[in-house]
Write an enzyme that holds these catalytic residues in place. Sequence first.
Site, PDB file in Angstrom:
ATOM      1  N   LYS A 130       0.545  -0.938   0.475  1.00 45.55           N
ATOM      2  CA  LYS A 130      -0.167  -0.233   0.211  1.00 45.55           C
ATOM      3  C   LYS A 130       0.732   1.376  -0.220  1.00 45.55           C
ATOM      4  O   LYS A 130       1.930   1.214   0.602  1.00 45.55           O
ATOM      5  CB  LYS A 130      -1.271  -0.082   1.468  1.00 45.55           C
ATOM      6  CG  LYS A 130      -1.797   0.584   1.184  1.00 45.55           C
ATOM      7  CD  LYS A 130      -3.554   0.346   0.887  1.00 45.55           C
ATOM      8  CE  LYS A 130      -4.592   0.684   0.339  1.00 45.55           C
ATOM      9  NZ  LYS A 130      -6.106   0.013  -0.195  1.00 45.55           N
ATOM     10  N   ASP A 170      -7.148   4.220  -4.320  1.00 46.91           N
ATOM     11  CA  ASP A 170      -7.371   4.483  -2.712  1.00 46.91           C
ATOM     12  C   ASP A 170      -8.342   5.345  -2.739  1.00 46.91           C
ATOM     13  O   ASP A 170      -8.339   6.031  -3.530  1.00 46.91           O
ATOM     14  CB  ASP A 170      -6.952   3.481  -2.060  1.00 46.91           C
ATOM     15  CG  ASP A 170      -7.650   3.070  -0.602  1.00 46.91           C
ATOM     16  OD1 ASP A 170      -7.777   1.906  -0.546  1.00 46.91           O
ATOM     17  OD2 ASP A 170      -7.321   3.711  -0.142  1.00 46.91           O
TER      18      ASP A 170
HETATM   19  P1  NDP Z   1     -13.221   7.322  -2.912  1.00 43.89           P
HETATM   20  O1  NDP Z   1     -11.569   8.651  -2.700  1.00 43.89           O
HETATM   21  O2  NDP Z   1     -13.805   7.745  -3.782  1.00 43.89           O
HETATM   22  O3  NDP Z   1     -14.146   7.969  -1.795  1.00 43.89           O
HETATM   23  C1  NDP Z   1     -13.760   8.306  -0.464  1.00 43.89           C
HETATM   24  C2  NDP Z   1     -15.255   8.477   0.077  1.00 43.89           C
HETATM   25  O4  NDP Z   1     -15.336   8.287   1.601  1.00 43.89           O
HETATM   26  C3  NDP Z   1     -15.950   9.625   0.493  1.00 43.89           C
HETATM   27  O5  NDP Z   1     -16.892   9.349   0.285  1.00 43.89           O
HETATM   28  C4  NDP Z   1     -14.961  10.431   1.177  1.00 43.89           C
HETATM   29  O6  NDP Z   1     -15.451  11.662   2.010  1.00 43.89           O
HETATM   30  C5  NDP Z   1     -15.470   9.372   2.423  1.00 43.89           C
HETATM   31  N1  NDP Z   1     -14.352   9.404   3.206  1.00 43.89           N
HETATM   32  C6  NDP Z   1     -12.994   9.220   3.220  1.00 43.89           C
HETATM   33  N2  NDP Z   1     -12.237   9.574   4.517  1.00 43.89           N
HETATM   34  C7  NDP Z   1     -13.198   9.947   4.634  1.00 43.89           C
HETATM   35  C8  NDP Z   1     -13.122  10.117   6.710  1.00 43.89           C
HETATM   36  N3  NDP Z   1     -12.181  10.254   7.744  1.00 43.89           N
HETATM   37  N4  NDP Z   1     -13.839  10.647   7.741  1.00 43.89           N
HETATM   38  C9  NDP Z   1     -14.931  10.337   6.395  1.00 43.89           C
HETATM   39  N5  NDP Z   1     -15.811   9.769   5.371  1.00 43.89           N
HETATM   40  C10 NDP Z   1     -14.156   9.691   4.867  1.00 43.89           C
HETATM   41  O7  NDP Z   1     -12.452   5.960  -2.318  1.00 43.89           O
HETATM   42  P2  NDP Z   1     -12.740   5.119  -1.723  1.00 43.89           P
HETATM   43  O8  NDP Z   1     -13.895   4.689  -2.343  1.00 43.89           O
HETATM   44  O9  NDP Z   1     -12.213   4.326  -3.244  1.00 43.89           O
HETATM   45  O10 NDP Z   1     -12.542   4.230  -0.895  1.00 43.89           O
HETATM   46  C11 NDP Z   1     -13.335   4.238   0.335  1.00 43.89           C
HETATM   47  C12 NDP Z   1     -13.049   2.864   0.622  1.00 43.89           C
HETATM   48  O11 NDP Z   1     -12.750   1.921  -0.086  1.00 43.89           O
HETATM   49  C13 NDP Z   1     -11.271   3.285   1.679  1.00 43.89           C
HETATM   50  O12 NDP Z   1     -11.517   2.326   2.727  1.00 43.89           O
HETATM   51  C14 NDP Z   1     -10.010   1.897   1.298  1.00 43.89           C
HETATM   52  O13 NDP Z   1      -9.534   1.750   1.667  1.00 43.89           O
HETATM   53  C15 NDP Z   1     -11.323   0.849   0.483  1.00 43.89           C
HETATM   54  N6  NDP Z   1     -11.208   0.634  -0.734  1.00 43.89           N
HETATM   55  C16 NDP Z   1     -11.010   0.844  -1.971  1.00 43.89           C
HETATM   56  C17 NDP Z   1     -10.657  -0.162  -2.392  1.00 43.89           C
HETATM   57  C18 NDP Z   1     -11.451   0.489  -4.376  1.00 43.89           C
HETATM   58  O14 NDP Z   1     -11.155   0.135  -5.324  1.00 43.89           O
HETATM   59  N7  NDP Z   1     -11.401   2.032  -4.169  1.00 43.89           N
HETATM   60  C19 NDP Z   1     -10.472  -1.485  -3.267  1.00 43.89           C
HETATM   61  C20 NDP Z   1     -10.946  -1.792  -1.604  1.00 43.89           C
HETATM   62  C21 NDP Z   1     -11.078  -0.971  -1.385  1.00 43.89           C
HETATM   63  P3  NDP Z   1     -15.339  12.887   1.652  1.00 43.89           P
HETATM   64  O15 NDP Z   1     -15.412  13.203  -0.508  1.00 43.89           O
HETATM   65  O16 NDP Z   1     -15.867  13.841   2.380  1.00 43.89           O
HETATM   66  O17 NDP Z   1     -13.461  12.774   1.516  1.00 43.89           O
HETATM   67  O1  2IT Z   2      -7.838  -1.912  -0.712  1.00 49.83           O
HETATM   68  C1  2IT Z   2      -7.751  -2.129  -1.942  1.00 49.83           C
HETATM   69  O2  2IT Z   2      -7.418  -2.871  -2.158  1.00 49.83           O
HETATM   70  C2  2IT Z   2      -7.494  -0.881  -3.320  1.00 49.83           C
HETATM   71  N1  2IT Z   2      -7.616  -0.165  -3.000  1.00 49.83           N
HETATM   72  C3  2IT Z   2      -7.556  -1.658  -4.305  1.00 49.83           C
HETATM   73  C4  2IT Z   2      -6.313  -2.407  -4.420  1.00 49.83           C
HETATM   74  C5  2IT Z   2      -5.485  -2.572  -5.966  1.00 49.83           C
HETATM   75  O3  2IT Z   2      -4.294  -3.294  -6.148  1.00 49.83           O
HETATM   76  O4  2IT Z   2      -6.461  -2.878  -6.739  1.00 49.83           O
END
Ligand code: NDP
Ligand code: 2IT
Length: 451
Positions: A130, A170
């Site tokens: 990461k 992420d």
């Molecule tokens: P995005 O940046 O697209 O969206 C993040 C969302 O979470 C936004 O709505 C954001 O709000 C909110 N958020 C972020 N930080 C905080 C915080 N400290 N408190 C409250 N709300 C918060 O990210 P993703 O959707 O990609 O990721 C969301 C989660 O999913 C994370 O935990 C990530 O690690 C996990 N994840 C993502 C993957 C991927 O493929 N993208 C894969 C597997 C897991 P705001 O706009 O206000 O910041």
């Molecule tokens: O938390 C996760 O699994 C991700 N943000 C996606 C990682 C990836 O390599 O696609």
Amino acid sequence: MAVTDHVDLPTFMEGVKRRNPHQPEFTQAVQEVAEDIFEFMEDKEEYHSQQILRRIAEPDRVMSFRVCWEDDKGHIRVQRGWRVQNNNAIGPYKGGIRFHPSVTESVLKFLAFEQTFKNALTGLPMGGGKGGSNFNPKGKSDREVMRFCQSFMTELYRHIGADIDVPAGDIGVGGREIGYMFGQYKRITNQFTGVLTGKGMEYGGSMIRPEATGYGAVYFLAEMLKHRGDGIKGKEVVISGSGNVATHAAEKITQMGGKVLTLSDSGGFIHDPDGIDQAKIDWVKVHKTRNRGRISDYADEFTGASFHEGKRPWHVKCDLALPCATQNELNEEEAKALVANGCIAVSEGANMPSTLEATHVFKHAKLMFAPGKAANAGGVAVSGLEMSQNSERRSWKEEELQQMLLDIMQGIHQRCIAYGDQGGGYVDYVKGANIAGFKKVADAMLAFGVV
Ligand code: NDP
Ligand code: 2IT
């Protein structure tokens, strides 16, 4: 022959905390895994004597570097960047990059540790890593984001490679940022390789990668319900977040006949009792991603919806819950509220969104509870498929990839049952995911000897 070194769980955790002071997220993630692994290892002396968990909980390496960039006003800004390469026993390091002011070494170490088990669970050959930075993309212009991404990659490029370490997106890193970083990698190395995933379709990206995490989390939820003879149709669903994972989870819930009641961001949550249908989800996607707007504006756009400033959605009555924002966004009291309100299943789209105490509440209530490392593995799984397509220099069809994602999520569900079935119809998915993920990595490490 190594001497037997059989410590118990409290002694092990004391050591982890001593060696990683001021890293609460990392020690929390290790504790959650260790609770199950110590039970599993009880009669498996080799894992103890070879110190396997101790070795997985010590990253192979942590790179920390300065990232300088110039903002639109000409000021020099200095950020910190990291890449944590946790474990490559079963494949190249693989895992996302996060840009958010809350990013610390502790946060990235927890994410890289979790990623190691998650990637093993997918059945694909990927190790765990990461990276990220405390850079805050909010309020920055496109050119500022581009200059930051280029500067970040100017250091990162020397640590990564298609067969070494393959980053992706992420929080705060989506298609735009991947594009800027890929462009800079290509420029520095003069190589066009599959060094990042989540790329645009024009330059080696994979169909359904943007959708995969949210869709996968809902597929996993559907599998848990199916195992109990139930389904998503007609269920009321509470979702947090409004980014990539949350919006695609909402989309799949809607497609499968469920009703989404909430979405959120760091400013609060919106509650729409009429349901957040596809047209509304499309509005959120454009508003949050393209316009970089706030979820609070939803309540002005759609009548009947309300915005709850500074609040999280877990007190809204629901059947199913999908935390899809960030770590530790659902605490013990909120877990109790969900249970008391009749919620029957929780699928973690985010990484470690439930606190350790909240997971204990779910376990005690025998809720269907899918931990992030199982439920949100669909994203990295399709990243793995993107790597395969890049190696083959071809693209698979959308239908093929949709089917592969579904198969992978069903496979993870099966692996969780294999190690987490407690009898009487109750599956401890946390235990199942931890043990299945651990076993694959551990057995590979045993094969390598002491390295
Ligand atoms: P995005 O940046 O697209 O969206 C993040 C969302 O979470 C936004 O709505 C954001 O709000 C909110 N958020 C972020 N930080 C905080 C915080 N400290 N408190 C409250 N709300 C918060 O990210 P993703 O959707 O990609 O990721 C969301 C989660 O999913 C994370 O935990 C990530 O690690 C996990 N994840 C993502 C993957 C991927 O493929 N993208 C894969 C597997 C897991 P705001 O706009 O206000 O910041
Ligand atoms: O938390 C996760 O699994 C991700 N943000 C996606 C990682 C990836 O390599 O696609």
